[in-house]
Scaffold this active site. Structure first.
Site, mmCIF file in Angstrom:
data_model
loop_
_atom_site.group_PDB
_atom_site.id
_atom_site.type_symbol
_atom_site.label_atom_id
_atom_site.label_comp_id
_atom_site.label_asym_id
_atom_site.label_seq_id
_atom_site.Cartn_x
_atom_site.Cartn_y
_atom_site.Cartn_z
ATOM 1 N N CYS A 64 -112.260 -89.569 49.309
ATOM 2 C CA CYS A 64 -111.331 -90.198 50.242
ATOM 3 C C CYS A 64 -111.865 -91.551 50.711
ATOM 4 C CB CYS A 64 -111.022 -89.252 51.406
ATOM 5 S SG CYS A 64 -109.630 -89.782 52.405
ATOM 6 N N HIS B 232 -108.826 -84.737 48.374
ATOM 7 C CA HIS B 232 -109.937 -83.940 48.892
ATOM 8 C C HIS B 232 -110.140 -82.676 48.058
ATOM 9 C CE1 HIS B 232 -110.618 -86.013 52.771
ATOM 10 N NE2 HIS B 232 -109.398 -86.442 52.538
ATOM 11 N N GLU C 188 -112.385 -80.519 48.389
ATOM 12 C CA GLU C 188 -112.814 -79.427 49.272
ATOM 13 C C GLU C 188 -111.663 -78.863 50.096
ATOM 14 O OE1 GLU C 188 -113.002 -82.549 49.902
ATOM 15 O OE2 GLU C 188 -113.202 -83.016 52.018
#
Lengths: 208, 132
Positions: free
Chosen positions: A84, A189, A191
């Site tokens: 990001c 993202h 994650e």
């Protein structure tokens, strides 16, 4: 994973590190979170996460002398993964708040979406969106589908990057990830992208 | 093109989770209950986002709340928004540090200097305005 890898997450005081830490832990990776330049410069695998403003991030990174440590790690060709804002920081500069220089690993500029170019859709671009990539892109190997979680108002311009990239579409096509030598970066993202994201992180670790 | 998102909301108060029924809070259980009945590490494969709101009026439970957030979202790889009592930037920081990606601001939505500080620190994308 066949061999236990060691990853250092660079903590410069911005954004959500906990989820990335958890994701790496879930993948059985020995994970350290640090803001210590000496530890960062020695690491073989670095993660540069980050949510927030480009200007503030660069100020923090400089204040903690993390920039020098990242440059050293890059000279040694350590693997560095930007997520990001982390991806954007790899670029030359951003016009967020005011013109701010980035780490400059790639000569690409970071620019805000304009309402006009995305047909007056909402800014920021938030949610799961499709990622398009070339068949040979190893980062995306073995995924169930192509959806990843995005949350951003700015994006890195594609400019000269052409191989090992992915693009996404939010009114206009934009660069959603790239790999350049030892550098990996995603605008989305991993994650936060459910199983797909974990798979992508696993793919990255396999490449290191 | 963006996909539709299914977002799940949890209401928290003094170490328990609640449901809102006819504008009254009904207690459903604590963290253990939640883990047992929802198993968030699995549910995160079918929901796209999670919102956790602290609806407690007890001023001193931010630490307990952030500890709970951490436990709820362990192995839960989806975006998480957290709200409740964001009166200062340090509360926002505590939530972000506990794993929040976004902050839900309700009562303090019109505290423009606070909103500005949060936006400058965590980015405009990290703010969700809520009205009820």
């Amino acid at each position: 994973m066949n061999k236990i890898k060691e990853v250092v997450i660079i903590d410069y005081g911005m954004g959500n590190i906990y989820s990335l830490y958890n994701a790496l832990k879930y993948l059985d990776v020995k994970t350290h979170v640090t803001d210590k330049p000496s530890k960062i410069s020695k690491s073989k695998i670095l993660m540069l996460p980050g949510v927030g403003s480009f200007k503030k991030a660069m100020q923090q990174i400089k204040k903690k002398n993390i920039d020098e440590a990242i440059f050293l790690a890059n000279e040694k060709k350590s693997f560095i993964f930007g997520i990001c804002l982390g991806m954007q920081l790899f670029g030359l500069s951003s016009n967020e708040e005011e013109h701010t220089k980035g780490l400059g690993f790639v000569k690409n500029k970071v620019k805000k979406f304009s309402a006009k170019e995305i047909n007056n859709q909402k800014i920021p671009h938030v949610g799961f969106n499709e990622v398009k990539f070339g068949k040979s892109n190893k980062l995306f190997k073995g995924l169930k589908n192509n959806d990843f979680y995005f949350v951003h108002s700015y994006r890195m311009l594609q400019e000269k990057l052409s191989s090992n990239i992915s693009t996404s579409n939010y009114g206009i096509k934009f660069l959603s990830s790239f790999q350049h030598e030892n550098l990996f970066a995603t605008q989305f993202h991993p994650e936060k992208s459910q199983e797909n994201g974990l798979k992508l992180l696993e793919n990255f670790l396999k490449l290191t | 093109m963006l996909k539709k998102r299914l977002i799940f909301t949890l209401l928290y108060q003094d170490e328990n989770f609640y449901l809102s029924r006819n504008f009254k809070l009904q207690k459903v259980g604590n963290l253990q209950w939640l883990k047992k009945n929802y198993n968030f590490s699995l549910i995160a494969k079918s929901i796209d986002e999670l919102i956790i709101l602290n609806v407690s009026r007890n001023k001193n439970d931010i630490k307990k709340f952030t500890d709970t957030i951490k436990k709820v979202i362990e192995n839960c790889f989806i975006p998480v928004s957290v709200g409740g009592k964001i009166t200062h930037l340090d509360v926002a920081k505590k939530y972000i540090d506990a794993g929040a990606d976004k902050l839900v601001v309700n009562s303090n939505l019109f505290d423009l200097s606070l909103i500005d500080k949060i936006a400058k620190t965590y980015g405009e994308q990290s703010l969700i305005g809520s009205l009820d």
